[in-house]
Design a protein around this motif. Sequence first.
Motif, PDB file in Angstrom:
ATOM      1  N   ALA A  28       7.587   6.822  -5.752  1.00 44.93           N
ATOM      2  CA  ALA A  28       6.727   6.636  -4.581  1.00 44.93           C
ATOM      3  C   ALA A  28       7.489   6.030  -3.405  1.00 44.93           C
ATOM      4  CB  ALA A  28       5.546   5.742  -4.949  1.00 44.93           C
ATOM      5  N   GLY A  29       8.823   5.954  -3.512  1.00 49.10           N
ATOM      6  CA  GLY A  29       9.616   5.394  -2.431  1.00 49.10           C
ATOM      7  C   GLY A  29       9.580   3.886  -2.376  1.00 49.10           C
ATOM      8  N   LEU A  30       9.383   3.228  -3.536  1.00 46.53           N
ATOM      9  CA  LEU A  30       9.275   1.778  -3.595  1.00 46.53           C
ATOM     10  C   LEU A  30      10.312   1.208  -4.559  1.00 46.53           C
ATOM     11  CD1 LEU A  30       5.386   1.548  -3.862  1.00 46.53           C
ATOM     12  CD2 LEU A  30       6.749   1.016  -1.827  1.00 46.53           C
ATOM     13  N   GLU A  31      10.600  -0.067  -4.376  1.00 39.61           N
ATOM     14  CA  GLU A  31      11.532  -0.770  -5.253  1.00 39.61           C
ATOM     15  C   GLU A  31      10.812  -1.937  -5.910  1.00 39.61           C
ATOM     16  OE1 GLU A  31      15.601  -3.480  -4.957  1.00 39.61           O
ATOM     17  OE2 GLU A  31      14.986  -2.218  -3.269  1.00 39.61           O
ATOM     18  N   LEU A  32      10.801  -1.960  -7.252  1.00 36.26           N
ATOM     19  CA  LEU A  32      10.131  -3.006  -8.020  1.00 36.26           C
ATOM     20  C   LEU A  32      11.178  -3.898  -8.672  1.00 36.26           C
ATOM     21  CD1 LEU A  32       7.574  -4.259  -9.379  1.00 36.26           C
ATOM     22  CD2 LEU A  32       7.909  -2.603 -11.236  1.00 36.26           C
ATOM     23  N   THR A  33      11.053  -5.219  -8.442  1.00 33.08           N
ATOM     24  CA  THR A  33      11.959  -6.173  -9.071  1.00 33.08           C
ATOM     25  C   THR A  33      11.154  -7.270  -9.746  1.00 33.08           C
ATOM     26  OG1 THR A  33      12.161  -7.453  -7.026  1.00 33.08           O
ATOM     27  CG2 THR A  33      13.809  -5.747  -7.420  1.00 33.08           C
ATOM     28  N   LEU A  34      11.748  -7.878 -10.801  1.00 27.83           N
ATOM     29  CA  LEU A  34      11.131  -8.967 -11.549  1.00 27.83           C
ATOM     30  C   LEU A  34      12.075 -10.156 -11.554  1.00 27.83           C
ATOM     31  CD1 LEU A  34       9.835  -6.982 -14.669  1.00 27.83           C
ATOM     32  CD2 LEU A  34       8.555  -7.557 -12.606  1.00 27.83           C
ATOM     33  N   GLU A  51      11.780   1.171  -0.095  1.00 29.28           N
ATOM     34  CA  GLU A  51      13.217   1.383  -0.216  1.00 29.28           C
ATOM     35  C   GLU A  51      13.889   1.185   1.138  1.00 29.28           C
ATOM     36  OE1 GLU A  51      13.779   5.210  -1.912  1.00 29.28           O
ATOM     37  OE2 GLU A  51      13.363   4.550  -3.957  1.00 29.28           O
ATOM     38  N   GLY A  52      14.906   0.328   1.158  1.00 29.42           N
ATOM     39  CA  GLY A  52      15.619   0.056   2.396  1.00 29.42           C
ATOM     40  C   GLY A  52      14.970  -0.994   3.270  1.00 29.42           C
ATOM     41  N   SER A  53      13.837  -1.569   2.826  1.00 33.12           N
ATOM     42  CA  SER A  53      13.139  -2.579   3.614  1.00 33.12           C
ATOM     43  C   SER A  53      13.399  -3.964   3.024  1.00 33.12           C
ATOM     44  CB  SER A  53      11.630  -2.308   3.632  1.00 33.12           C
ATOM     45  OG  SER A  53      10.941  -3.362   4.274  1.00 33.12           O
ATOM     46  N   SER A  54      13.527  -4.949   3.918  1.00 35.74           N
ATOM     47  CA  SER A  54      13.743  -6.317   3.463  1.00 35.74           C
ATOM     48  C   SER A  54      12.444  -7.102   3.321  1.00 35.74           C
ATOM     49  CB  SER A  54      14.668  -7.057   4.448  1.00 35.74           C
ATOM     50  OG  SER A  54      14.089  -7.081   5.751  1.00 35.74           O
ATOM     51  N   GLY A 106      -2.127 -14.081  -8.255  1.00 37.84           N
ATOM     52  CA  GLY A 106      -1.434 -14.742  -7.159  1.00 37.84           C
ATOM     53  C   GLY A 106      -0.674 -13.783  -6.273  1.00 37.84           C
ATOM     54  N   ALA A 107      -1.268 -12.621  -5.973  1.00 38.04           N
ATOM     55  CA  ALA A 107      -0.585 -11.606  -5.170  1.00 38.04           C
ATOM     56  C   ALA A 107      -0.729 -11.900  -3.681  1.00 38.04           C
ATOM     57  CB  ALA A 107      -1.158 -10.224  -5.485  1.00 38.04           C
ATOM     58  N   ARG A 108       0.372 -11.743  -2.933  1.00 38.35           N
ATOM     59  CA  ARG A 108       0.371 -11.819  -1.473  1.00 38.35           C
ATOM     60  C   ARG A 108       0.724 -10.444  -0.940  1.00 38.35           C
ATOM     61  NH1 ARG A 108       3.667 -16.032  -2.728  1.00 38.35           N
ATOM     62  NH2 ARG A 108       5.421 -15.096  -1.593  1.00 38.35           N
ATOM     63  N   ILE A 109      -0.182  -9.878  -0.149  1.00 35.85           N
ATOM     64  CA  ILE A 109      -0.019  -8.511   0.361  1.00 35.85           C
ATOM     65  C   ILE A 109       0.156  -8.586   1.872  1.00 35.85           C
ATOM     66  CG2 ILE A 109      -1.041  -6.214   0.471  1.00 35.85           C
ATOM     67  CD1 ILE A 109      -2.799  -7.048  -1.926  1.00 35.85           C
ATOM     68  N   ASP A 110       1.219  -7.970   2.382  1.00 39.46           N
ATOM     69  CA  ASP A 110       1.523  -7.971   3.805  1.00 39.46           C
ATOM     70  C   ASP A 110       1.038  -6.656   4.416  1.00 39.46           C
ATOM     71  OD1 ASP A 110       2.738  -7.771   6.362  1.00 39.46           O
ATOM     72  OD2 ASP A 110       4.283  -9.191   5.754  1.00 39.46           O
ATOM     73  N   VAL A 111       0.015  -6.731   5.271  1.00 44.39           N
ATOM     74  CA  VAL A 111      -0.569  -5.527   5.869  1.00 44.39           C
ATOM     75  C   VAL A 111       0.459  -4.783   6.709  1.00 44.39           C
ATOM     76  CG1 VAL A 111      -2.357  -4.652   7.410  1.00 44.39           C
ATOM     77  CG2 VAL A 111      -2.877  -6.526   5.856  1.00 44.39           C
ATOM     78  N   ASP A 112       1.261  -5.505   7.486  1.00 43.03           N
ATOM     79  CA  ASP A 112       2.256  -4.860   8.349  1.00 43.03           C
ATOM     80  C   ASP A 112       3.295  -4.116   7.526  1.00 43.03           C
ATOM     81  OD1 ASP A 112       1.002  -5.777  10.619  1.00 43.03           O
ATOM     82  OD2 ASP A 112       2.266  -7.570  10.804  1.00 43.03           O
ATOM     83  N   ALA A 113       3.730  -4.715   6.419  1.00 44.33           N
ATOM     84  CA  ALA A 113       4.719  -4.053   5.566  1.00 44.33           C
ATOM     85  C   ALA A 113       4.129  -2.815   4.897  1.00 44.33           C
ATOM     86  CB  ALA A 113       5.241  -5.027   4.509  1.00 44.33           C
ATOM     87  N   VAL A 114       2.869  -2.908   4.465  1.00 45.53           N
ATOM     88  CA  VAL A 114       2.199  -1.744   3.869  1.00 45.53           C
ATOM     89  C   VAL A 114       2.059  -0.633   4.901  1.00 45.53           C
ATOM     90  CG1 VAL A 114       0.050  -0.912   2.851  1.00 45.53           C
ATOM     91  CG2 VAL A 114       0.977  -3.118   2.149  1.00 45.53           C
ATOM     92  N   SER A 115       1.684  -0.987   6.138  1.00 46.91           N
ATOM     93  CA  SER A 115       1.538   0.006   7.201  1.00 46.91           C
ATOM     94  C   SER A 115       2.871   0.675   7.504  1.00 46.91           C
ATOM     95  CB  SER A 115       0.969  -0.663   8.450  1.00 46.91           C
ATOM     96  OG  SER A 115       0.861   0.265   9.509  1.00 46.91           O
ATOM     97  N   ALA A 116       3.961  -0.121   7.544  1.00 50.15           N
ATOM     98  CA  ALA A 116       5.283   0.444   7.795  1.00 50.15           C
ATOM     99  C   ALA A 116       5.691   1.399   6.681  1.00 50.15           C
ATOM    100  CB  ALA A 116       6.309  -0.677   7.948  1.00 50.15           C
ATOM    101  N   TYR A 117       5.350   1.059   5.430  1.00 48.97           N
ATOM    102  CA  TYR A 117       5.661   1.952   4.312  1.00 48.97           C
ATOM    103  C   TYR A 117       4.882   3.251   4.417  1.00 48.97           C
ATOM    104  CZ  TYR A 117       4.935   3.967  -0.311  1.00 48.97           C
ATOM    105  OH  TYR A 117       4.798   4.856  -1.351  1.00 48.97           O
ATOM    106  N   LEU A 118       3.596   3.156   4.756  1.00 46.67           N
ATOM    107  CA  LEU A 118       2.776   4.364   4.869  1.00 46.67           C
ATOM    108  C   LEU A 118       3.294   5.286   5.972  1.00 46.67           C
ATOM    109  CD1 LEU A 118      -0.816   2.866   4.440  1.00 46.67           C
ATOM    110  CD2 LEU A 118       0.546   4.099   2.746  1.00 46.67           C
TER     111      LEU A 118
END
Length: 347
Positions: A49-55, A79-82, A114-126
């Motif tokens: 899906a063009g995402l990077e998952l880390t633990l 991917e490619g986003s900080s 305890g999830a923190r979701i960033d609307v701007d980052a989600v919008s940039a990904y979309l």
Amino acid sequence: MPMNRRLRAGLYVFGGVCALLLVTAVVATYVVLQPERFTALLQSRARAAGLELTLANPASPTLWPSPALDLEGVMLRGEGSSTPLIVASRGRVVLPWHTLLGGEATISRLEVEGARIDVDAVSAYLDTLPSRPSTAGATLPTIDAGFRIARGTLLRGTKLVLSNIEAEADRLASGRRFTLTLSARLADGTPYALDLDTVPTLSRGVLTLADMTLGLDSDPRFESTLKGTATWRGGADVGASLTGRVTRHDATPYDVALRVMPANENDPLYVALKLDGDTDHADLRLPPLALAQWWAGIRGTGSLTMPPLVGTVQAQNVDAGSLHVKGLRIRATPDAPAATATVGVAP
């Protein structure tokens, strides 16, 4: 004395057997569940899906009360986003029992705490996703596993949008009843809760939400329940017809009729809303896209203007935060939209 010696020896043997069984169970859990296999599965689905998952730490398996992998320090970014889209303190991947027998690596439920979701980052990904043709039909997102979000937070950069988010849903599939519950608090602390119950069906590019019940409330201010159906044929071709009732804590209730009319050659997508109470009435047409632009303009300039609506409003009292109005009358026609509409307020 011999009896005591035999008893102690028996206890030692029993303790040794229990310890051996415990060690065997722990080893078997790691061997059978193979945490690296499911971690790789999650990461591969994210990459697709063009995402990077880390633990932060390797997944920890458990068998009770059901086979699962506990995750710590979950981070999901484009991917490619900080800037991460989602950061969660803990996660849990619940697995079907057949995985213990070497079955296909599948997931039956996802839980995030305890999830923190960033609307701007989600919008940039979309924005990085390929656009669908305007003639493409409707789609139904694939959610094989149910999910749960606990103690979530929605942010726009560093600005708080929603807090105390609790969400839960089961599997989403065509022809299967689907339920969703969501509760949260606005930045000012106002609580809201939403409940959705429907049967989605996708056929020949048309998504239908049949036998739908939609509930929205803000305790103790109001409660509302709407029932009806909705359809989506792709793009802005959205339709819905819902009726119900709004019960208010300190005022008489409203009867509500809500219709969503799809865009055509002459008119944009709009929502027709009718409210009927003992003293208050409203019959409005609201274009969602124009409303979004109006709201963005207010946020950008800070100047308050009338929203782009057409219709009539008659309200004996309007109380919205620090705003208190008596005897409100609004009449907006296509030739005189709300920005230039006639507005009357009783002294």
